[in-house]
Design a protein around this motif. Structure first.
Motif, PDB file in Angstrom:
ATOM      1  N   TYR A   1       4.066   2.467  -8.817  1.00 10.37           N
ATOM      2  CA  TYR A   1       2.926   1.585  -8.794  1.00 10.37           C
ATOM      3  C   TYR A   1       3.315   0.287  -9.265  1.00 10.37           C
ATOM      4  CZ  TYR A   1       0.432   5.687  -9.023  1.00 10.37           C
ATOM      5  OH  TYR A   1      -0.104   7.346  -8.743  1.00 10.37           O
TER       6      TYR A   1
ATOM      7  N   ASP B   1     -14.597  -2.191  -3.458  1.00 12.08           N
ATOM      8  CA  ASP B   1     -13.895  -1.179  -4.144  1.00 12.08           C
ATOM      9  C   ASP B   1     -13.683  -1.328  -5.594  1.00 12.08           C
ATOM     10  OD1 ASP B   1     -13.024   0.159  -1.705  1.00 12.08           O
ATOM     11  OD2 ASP B   1     -11.770  -1.481  -1.406  1.00 12.08           O
TER      12      ASP B   1
ATOM     13  N   ASP C   1       1.098  -1.150  -0.048  1.00 10.45           N
ATOM     14  CA  ASP C   1      -0.147  -0.091  -0.157  1.00 10.45           C
ATOM     15  C   ASP C   1       0.791   1.174   0.034  1.00 10.45           C
ATOM     16  OD1 ASP C   1      -1.704  -1.253   0.049  1.00 10.45           O
ATOM     17  OD2 ASP C   1      -3.024  -1.412   2.233  1.00 10.45           O
TER      18      ASP C   1
ATOM     19  N   PHE D   1       2.552   2.037  -3.191  1.00  7.61           N
ATOM     20  CA  PHE D   1       1.196   2.578  -4.218  1.00  7.61           C
ATOM     21  C   PHE D   1       0.612   3.850  -4.055  1.00  7.61           C
ATOM     22  CE2 PHE D   1      -2.982   3.509  -5.197  1.00  7.61           C
ATOM     23  CZ  PHE D   1      -3.552   3.214  -6.697  1.00  7.61           C
TER      24      PHE D   1
ATOM     25  N   ASP E   1      -9.280  -6.470  -0.872  1.00  9.99           N
ATOM     26  CA  ASP E   1      -9.432  -5.760  -1.748  1.00  9.99           C
ATOM     27  C   ASP E   1      -8.014  -6.084  -2.857  1.00  9.99           C
ATOM     28  OD1 ASP E   1     -11.699  -4.866  -0.774  1.00  9.99           O
ATOM     29  OD2 ASP E   1     -10.544  -3.261   0.859  1.00  9.99           O
TER      30      ASP E   1
ATOM     31  N   LEU F   1      -6.894  -3.798  -5.805  1.00  6.71           N
ATOM     32  CA  LEU F   1      -6.048  -3.126  -5.738  1.00  6.71           C
ATOM     33  C   LEU F   1      -5.268  -3.571  -6.884  1.00  6.71           C
ATOM     34  CD1 LEU F   1      -5.346  -4.462  -1.938  1.00  6.71           C
ATOM     35  CD2 LEU F   1      -5.246  -1.595  -2.867  1.00  6.71           C
TER      36      LEU F   1
ATOM     37  N   TYR G   1       1.474  -7.170  -4.886  1.00  2.00           N
ATOM     38  CA  TYR G   1      -0.157  -7.108  -4.820  1.00  2.00           C
ATOM     39  C   TYR G   1      -0.661  -8.431  -5.943  1.00  2.00           C
ATOM     40  CZ  TYR G   1      -2.007  -2.738  -3.359  1.00  2.00           C
ATOM     41  OH  TYR G   1      -1.850  -1.782  -2.405  1.00  2.00           O
TER      42      TYR G   1
ATOM     43  N   ASP H   1      -6.300  -1.324  -9.604  1.00  2.00           N
ATOM     44  CA  ASP H   1      -5.768  -0.244  -9.080  1.00  2.00           C
ATOM     45  C   ASP H   1      -4.688   0.143  -9.899  1.00  2.00           C
ATOM     46  OD1 ASP H   1      -7.716   0.386  -7.881  1.00  2.00           O
ATOM     47  OD2 ASP H   1      -7.531   0.694  -6.281  1.00  2.00           O
ATOM     48  N   CYS H   2      -3.831  -0.443  -9.829  1.00  2.00           N
ATOM     49  CA  CYS H   2      -2.419  -0.511  -9.930  1.00  2.00           C
ATOM     50  C   CYS H   2      -2.692  -0.506 -12.100  1.00  2.00           C
ATOM     51  CB  CYS H   2      -1.454  -1.473  -9.879  1.00  2.00           C
ATOM     52  SG  CYS H   2      -1.056  -1.614  -7.681  1.00  2.00           S
TER      53      CYS H   2
END
Length: 224
Positions: free
Chosen positions: A92, A143, A84, A87, A111, A115, A99, A118-119
């Motif tokens: 990233y 999420d 996290d 990130f 999550d 996640l 992750y 998101d990356c």
């Protein structure tokens, strides 16, 4: 912080001087390195070597110790916290690697799927991100719904939900007139805040307040 550092450093020397370490010793050693890293992070910039050295020591123990430990939940939380942090600081690729390690080890809850999505968005791999969000939505992850929202419509603060919410999520929602818009603005604010675009995030939360249908939503917008 100075005194704490002295104590942690002394503890680390004790563990490093041992010829053999038990499983518990190894876990303690991981925690010590993590705490040293977070403490340095408070005092210094995340990018500095004296912070990342300790995080690297923790990450280097993953494959070796995690499988033999009974305390997997505690150790995994540390690894995720470090991922996290990468990130949040815009690294990233590094965050994605961590992750992905959890994902490939079968840990697809908490999550991790969203996640990863998101990356991938930050890496501009949008098709791959959509696949991850779809998987997360199938697991009922809120999420992932938020991530897909932003992926499908990302224009200024005009975030809206343009897809079907999974049935599992509907069970927990009492649909209101402006609910799609409300959660769209909330999700937009979160993403903008992660990118440190605070003024834009505030505008999203204000917009969420304006379209809120009930006291709960208004309270939530104020909280955000």
């Amino acid at each position: 912080l100075k005194k704490a550092k002295e104590i942690y450093e002394e503890a680390l020397k004790i563990y490093e001087a041992k010829k053999e370490l038990t499983v518990t010793d190894k876990e303690d050693y991981i925690y010590l390195n993590y705490y040293m890293g977070t403490m340095q992070d408070i005092a210094d910039d995340f990018q500095k070597d004296d912070v990342l050295i300790y995080y690297d020591k923790v990450l280097g123990k993953w494959d070796k110790y995690i499988k033999s430990s009974n305390n997997t939940t505690g150790l995994i939380s540390i690894y995720i916290a470090i991922a996290d942090r990468y990130f949040q600081k815009g690294q990233y690729e590094k965050a994605y690697e961590l992750y992905k390690k959890f994902y490939e080890s079968g840990k697809k809850d908490e999550d991790i799927v969203s996640l990863l999505g998101d990356c991938l968005v930050e890496k501009n791999q949008l098709k791959e991100a959509e696949k991850m969000y779809n998987e997360g939505m199938g697991l009922g992850q809120v999420d992932s719904i938020i991530g897909m929202t932003l992926l499908k419509k990302n224009q200024g603060i005009e975030y809206t939900v343009n897809f079907k919410i999974p049935e599992e999520e509907k069970k927990n929602l009492e649909k209101t007139k402006n609910e799609d818009k409300f959660w769209g603005y909330i999700s937009g604010g979160r993403k903008l805040l992660l990118k440190n675009e605070k003024e834009k995030a505030i505008k999203n939360y204000e917009a969420a307040y304006d379209v809120a249908d009930n006291k709960y939503q208004k309270s939530r917008a104020k909280y955000e």
